[in-house]
Design a protein around this motif. Structure first.
Motif, PDB file in Angstrom:
ATOM      1  N   LEU A  67      19.603  17.549 -58.733  1.00  0.00           N
ATOM      2  CA  LEU A  67      19.323  18.258 -57.704  1.00  0.00           C
ATOM      3  C   LEU A  67      19.799  17.900 -56.236  1.00  0.00           C
ATOM      4  N   VAL A  68      19.914  16.780 -56.078  1.00  0.00           N
ATOM      5  CA  VAL A  68      20.381  16.069 -54.777  1.00  0.00           C
ATOM      6  C   VAL A  68      21.910  16.647 -54.883  1.00  0.00           C
ATOM      7  N   THR A  69      22.679  16.323 -55.918  1.00  0.00           N
ATOM      8  CA  THR A  69      24.029  16.582 -55.933  1.00  0.00           C
ATOM      9  C   THR A  69      24.290  18.113 -55.915  1.00  0.00           C
ATOM     10  N   GLU A  70      23.325  18.801 -56.519  1.00  0.00           N
ATOM     11  CA  GLU A  70      23.630  20.297 -56.361  1.00  0.00           C
ATOM     12  C   GLU A  70      23.163  20.888 -54.925  1.00  0.00           C
ATOM     13  N   GLU A  71      22.433  20.044 -54.194  1.00  0.00           N
ATOM     14  CA  GLU A  71      22.020  20.584 -52.710  1.00  0.00           C
ATOM     15  C   GLU A  71      23.333  20.130 -51.840  1.00  0.00           C
ATOM     16  N   GLU A  72      24.163  19.243 -52.276  1.00  0.00           N
ATOM     17  CA  GLU A  72      25.199  18.682 -51.316  1.00  0.00           C
ATOM     18  C   GLU A  72      26.159  19.769 -51.558  1.00  0.00           C
ATOM     19  N   GLY A  73      26.373  20.262 -52.718  1.00  0.00           N
ATOM     20  CA  GLY A  73      27.360  21.201 -53.124  1.00  0.00           C
ATOM     21  C   GLY A  73      26.873  22.387 -52.523  1.00  0.00           C
ATOM     22  N   VAL A  90      25.328  23.102 -49.648  1.00  0.00           N
ATOM     23  CA  VAL A  90      25.477  22.906 -48.140  1.00  0.00           C
ATOM     24  C   VAL A  90      27.066  22.922 -47.978  1.00  0.00           C
ATOM     25  N   LYS A  91      27.888  22.482 -48.890  1.00  0.00           N
ATOM     26  CA  LYS A  91      29.257  22.455 -48.688  1.00  0.00           C
ATOM     27  C   LYS A  91      29.643  23.976 -48.705  1.00  0.00           C
ATOM     28  N   ASP A  92      29.057  24.524 -49.791  1.00  0.00           N
ATOM     29  CA  ASP A  92      29.802  25.995 -49.842  1.00  0.00           C
ATOM     30  C   ASP A  92      29.144  27.043 -48.681  1.00  0.00           C
ATOM     31  N   CYS A  93      28.043  26.665 -48.129  1.00  0.00           N
ATOM     32  CA  CYS A  93      27.510  27.343 -46.809  1.00  0.00           C
ATOM     33  C   CYS A  93      27.950  26.763 -45.691  1.00  0.00           C
ATOM     34  N   TYR A 149       6.483  33.518 -44.304  1.00  0.00           N
ATOM     35  CA  TYR A 149       5.960  33.140 -45.442  1.00  0.00           C
ATOM     36  C   TYR A 149       4.730  33.928 -45.832  1.00  0.00           C
ATOM     37  N   SER A 150       4.857  33.928 -47.136  1.00  0.00           N
ATOM     38  CA  SER A 150       3.511  34.715 -47.872  1.00  0.00           C
ATOM     39  C   SER A 150       3.100  33.746 -49.275  1.00  0.00           C
ATOM     40  N   LYS A 151       1.795  33.548 -49.059  1.00  0.00           N
ATOM     41  CA  LYS A 151       1.238  32.526 -49.993  1.00  0.00           C
ATOM     42  C   LYS A 151       1.788  31.153 -50.313  1.00  0.00           C
ATOM     43  N   GLY A 152       2.351  30.736 -49.108  1.00  0.00           N
ATOM     44  CA  GLY A 152       2.927  29.387 -49.277  1.00  0.00           C
ATOM     45  C   GLY A 152       4.364  29.302 -49.727  1.00  0.00           C
ATOM     46  N   CYS A 153       5.192  30.640 -49.779  1.00  0.00           N
ATOM     47  CA  CYS A 153       6.463  30.586 -50.393  1.00  0.00           C
ATOM     48  C   CYS A 153       7.280  31.649 -49.202  1.00  0.00           C
ATOM     49  N   LEU A 154       8.460  31.088 -49.146  1.00  0.00           N
ATOM     50  CA  LEU A 154       9.453  31.742 -48.360  1.00  0.00           C
ATOM     51  C   LEU A 154       9.735  33.305 -48.712  1.00  0.00           C
ATOM     52  N   ILE A 155       9.579  34.379 -47.997  1.00  0.00           N
ATOM     53  CA  ILE A 155       9.839  35.731 -48.448  1.00  0.00           C
ATOM     54  C   ILE A 155      11.244  35.891 -48.553  1.00  0.00           C
ATOM     55  N   GLU A 156      12.047  35.670 -47.646  1.00  0.00           N
ATOM     56  CA  GLU A 156      13.694  35.679 -47.825  1.00  0.00           C
ATOM     57  C   GLU A 156      14.185  34.388 -47.856  1.00  0.00           C
ATOM     58  N   GLN A 157      14.662  34.134 -49.265  1.00  0.00           N
ATOM     59  CA  GLN A 157      14.981  32.884 -49.600  1.00  0.00           C
ATOM     60  C   GLN A 157      16.521  32.763 -49.419  1.00  0.00           C
ATOM     61  N   ASN A 158      17.051  31.406 -49.352  1.00  0.00           N
ATOM     62  CA  ASN A 158      18.464  31.202 -49.260  1.00  0.00           C
ATOM     63  C   ASN A 158      18.932  30.276 -50.424  1.00  0.00           C
ATOM     64  N   PRO A 159      19.979  29.888 -50.549  1.00  0.00           N
ATOM     65  CA  PRO A 159      20.634  29.000 -51.616  1.00  0.00           C
ATOM     66  C   PRO A 159      20.195  27.692 -51.391  1.00  0.00           C
ATOM     67  N   ILE A 160      19.995  27.141 -50.109  1.00  0.00           N
ATOM     68  CA  ILE A 160      19.482  25.695 -49.767  1.00  0.00           C
ATOM     69  C   ILE A 160      18.040  25.621 -49.980  1.00  0.00           C
ATOM     70  N   LEU A 164      18.879  15.840 -34.827  1.00  0.00           N
ATOM     71  CA  LEU A 164      17.346  15.654 -35.249  1.00  0.00           C
ATOM     72  C   LEU A 164      16.798  16.793 -36.208  1.00  0.00           C
ATOM     73  N   ILE A 165      17.406  17.933 -35.957  1.00  0.00           N
ATOM     74  CA  ILE A 165      17.022  19.008 -37.038  1.00  0.00           C
ATOM     75  C   ILE A 165      18.339  19.421 -37.809  1.00  0.00           C
ATOM     76  N   ARG A 166      19.166  18.252 -38.095  1.00  0.00           N
ATOM     77  CA  ARG A 166      20.236  18.682 -39.184  1.00  0.00           C
ATOM     78  C   ARG A 166      19.794  19.152 -40.461  1.00  0.00           C
ATOM     79  N   ARG A 167      18.729  18.564 -41.223  1.00  0.00           N
ATOM     80  CA  ARG A 167      18.327  19.026 -42.428  1.00  0.00           C
ATOM     81  C   ARG A 167      17.667  20.368 -42.253  1.00  0.00           C
ATOM     82  N   GLU A 168      16.808  20.779 -41.202  1.00  0.00           N
ATOM     83  CA  GLU A 168      16.284  22.184 -40.918  1.00  0.00           C
ATOM     84  C   GLU A 168      17.384  23.232 -40.907  1.00  0.00           C
ATOM     85  N   LEU A 169      18.257  22.867 -40.200  1.00  0.00           N
ATOM     86  CA  LEU A 169      19.381  23.767 -40.071  1.00  0.00           C
ATOM     87  C   LEU A 169      20.306  23.883 -41.443  1.00  0.00           C
ATOM     88  N   GLY A 170      20.149  23.093 -42.256  1.00  0.00           N
ATOM     89  CA  GLY A 170      21.025  22.998 -43.354  1.00  0.00           C
ATOM     90  C   GLY A 170      22.425  22.591 -43.220  1.00  0.00           C
TER      91      GLY A 170
END
Length: 460
Positions: free
Chosen positions: A142-148, A150-153, A360-371, A180-186
């Motif tokens: 999953l960590v490797t998939e996240e890096e891929g 982020v690179k695609d986006c 958010y709705s019920k603890g989940c993001l409504i409009e999801q993104n690949p990251i 500081l907000i690198r991970r938050e911005l993807g």
């Protein structure tokens, strides 16, 4: 002189002598039911940001989400520490106990590792017979998939950074604030070289610590709340006067509405303000309604900043690094507490995290993104905890088989290195996702012949 000597005499009781006859002193009478005639002054309860934060209406689902995200960040810190080791992909629990203060744990490292068997593989070293730990194969994947992802986006990352620069006064931001907000911005970990240094037509580095926007694209100057207003205007047939400066309001369950609150909220919704991308002019606070307009602009800036993040949340302390560049000379925490229908501050995980409530709705993001989807898979492993799934049952059988193989090899006269190869072969047959790595003799310090879990999806 005589009175001072008498008062200092050791044989006499200490008594108070009134030298001034006009001065009258009453003995201290404690407050009780029989002397209630004495007036007692009560202190006025303090009304500060901390008291309002403690007395606010909480959201249990968002608090639970931030608690698990804090655990996920701790796991990622442990993963980084393990990845930086040169001696192998596994670490002994005795050495990991020294990382407790580094990752910020309140419990013992061994206790934390055993809570998440889907993330950590705890095994006994075949030679030294001590407990060791390594990251599971599925979490590594999953960590490797996240890096891929982020690179695609990459183009999306460039767009988000450009929009942040458009909101700033002079089109400049400190690289430290973005870091500081690198991970938050993807953004990727090396965003300074892969993003800022690569797209020289869009960004320019000033003094190596400040990034400046070169090309100002007017098409990017549309805030997310503007898209929501246009949708509300078309679908609900509301008047333009009501929706032109309005924000989506979602109060938590159990929120108490006091008298006059609805009228104040309605007036605030229709209050005009300078929008984030309209200009860099400063609203004068001393003018008529200047303070309310200035605070509403700050709300719009924070709303847009949260909308640009991947998970629509940022730590409150990190917003302070954008105050001067965004022209928000206000107390950020107090401003967020004034608008509980737009923002929610979670105090779980020893940090204050502001969350965009409408996203958010019920603890989940409504409009999801690949990251977010990949990070949600990581969070699902944290949610599982110690649940015994089919995958864990298969891994336990592998453990028992390897332990019996080790005992059989030790009982006979077989050489040390002969029983290591069949163990790795059995692991390869069970899991093709993981790479066992190269193996040396068991007598050497580097031993990489420990198992890894499968990369298939966990069955709940």
């Amino acid at each position: 002189m005589i009175l001072s000597k008498i008062s200092k005499h050791p044989c006499l009781l200490p008594t108070r002598i009134h030298t001034n006859r006009q001065e009258t002193h009453f003995p201290g009478i404690p407050y009780g039911p029989f002397n209630s005639f004495i007036q007692k002054r009560w202190k006025k309860p303090a009304n500060t940001a901390q008291t309002r934060l403690e007395s606010r209406t909480t959201d249990s689902k968002l608090d639970k989400l931030t608690t698990h995200l804090k655990k996920l960040k701790t796991i990622l810190k442990i993963y980084d520490l393990m990845s930086n080791r040169k001696r192998g992909a596994f670490v002994s629990l005795q050495l990991m106990s020294r990382w407790r203060n580094i990752v910020g744990l309140n419990v013992a490292m061994g206790e934390f590792v055993h809570k998440y068997p889907h993330v950590f593989d705890v095994f006994t070293h075949p030679v030294r017979r001590n407990l060791c730990c390594r990251i599971s194969g599925k979490f590594k994947g999953l960590v490797t998939e996240e890096e891929g992802v982020v690179k695609d986006c990459e183009l999306g990352c460039v767009k988000r950074v450009k929009m942040l620069l458009l909101m700033s006064k002079a089109g400049r931001l400190h690289i430290h604030a973005l870091r500081l907000i690198r991970r938050e911005l993807g953004l990727p970990e090396d965003f300074r070289e892969s993003i800022l240094g690569k797209y020289v037509d869009d960004f320019r580095l000033v003094d190596l610590e400040i990034v400046e926007l070169v090309d100002k694209d007017e098409n990017l100057g549309v805030a997310e709340v503007e898209k929501w207003r246009q949708k509300e205007y078309k679908e609900k047939w509301l008047s333009e006067f009501e929706t032109k400066f309005a924000f989506p309001i979602n109060f938590p369950a159990g929120f108490k509405i006091q008298r006059g609150f609805r009228e104040k909220l309605k007036n605030w919704q229709m209050l005009p303000y300078l929008k984030p991308y309209e200009g860099n002019e400063v609203v004068r606070v001393g003018t008529c309604g200047g303070k309310e307009r200035f605070e509403k602009r700050a709300v719009a800036m924070i709303h847009e900043l949260l909308s640009l993040t991947v998970e629509k949340m940022v730590e409150v302390e990190r917003l302070a690094h954008f105050r001067k560049n965004f022209g928000m000379e206000v107390n950020v925490r107090e401003l967020l507490l004034k608008h509980p229908g737009i923002f929610y501050i979670s105090t779980k995980g020893s940090t204050h995290t502001v969350i965009l409530r409408e996203a958010y709705s019920k603890g989940c993001l409504i409009e999801q993104n690949p990251i977010y989807v990949v990070r949600r898979k990581m969070l699902d492993l944290v949610f599982l905890g110690c649940r015994n799934t089919r995958q864990l049952q298969a891994e336990e059988e592998i453990k028992k088989g390897s332990d019996s193989l080790i005992r059989t090899a030790n009982a006979g006269s077989t050489r040390v290195g002969e029983w290591v190869v069949p163990i790795l072969e059995s692991f390869d047959n069970m899991n093709d996702h993981d790479d066992p790595g190269e193996l040396s003799d068991a007598s050497e310090d580097e031993f990489d012949g420990c198992y890894e879990t499968g990369g298939s999806k966990c069955d709940g």
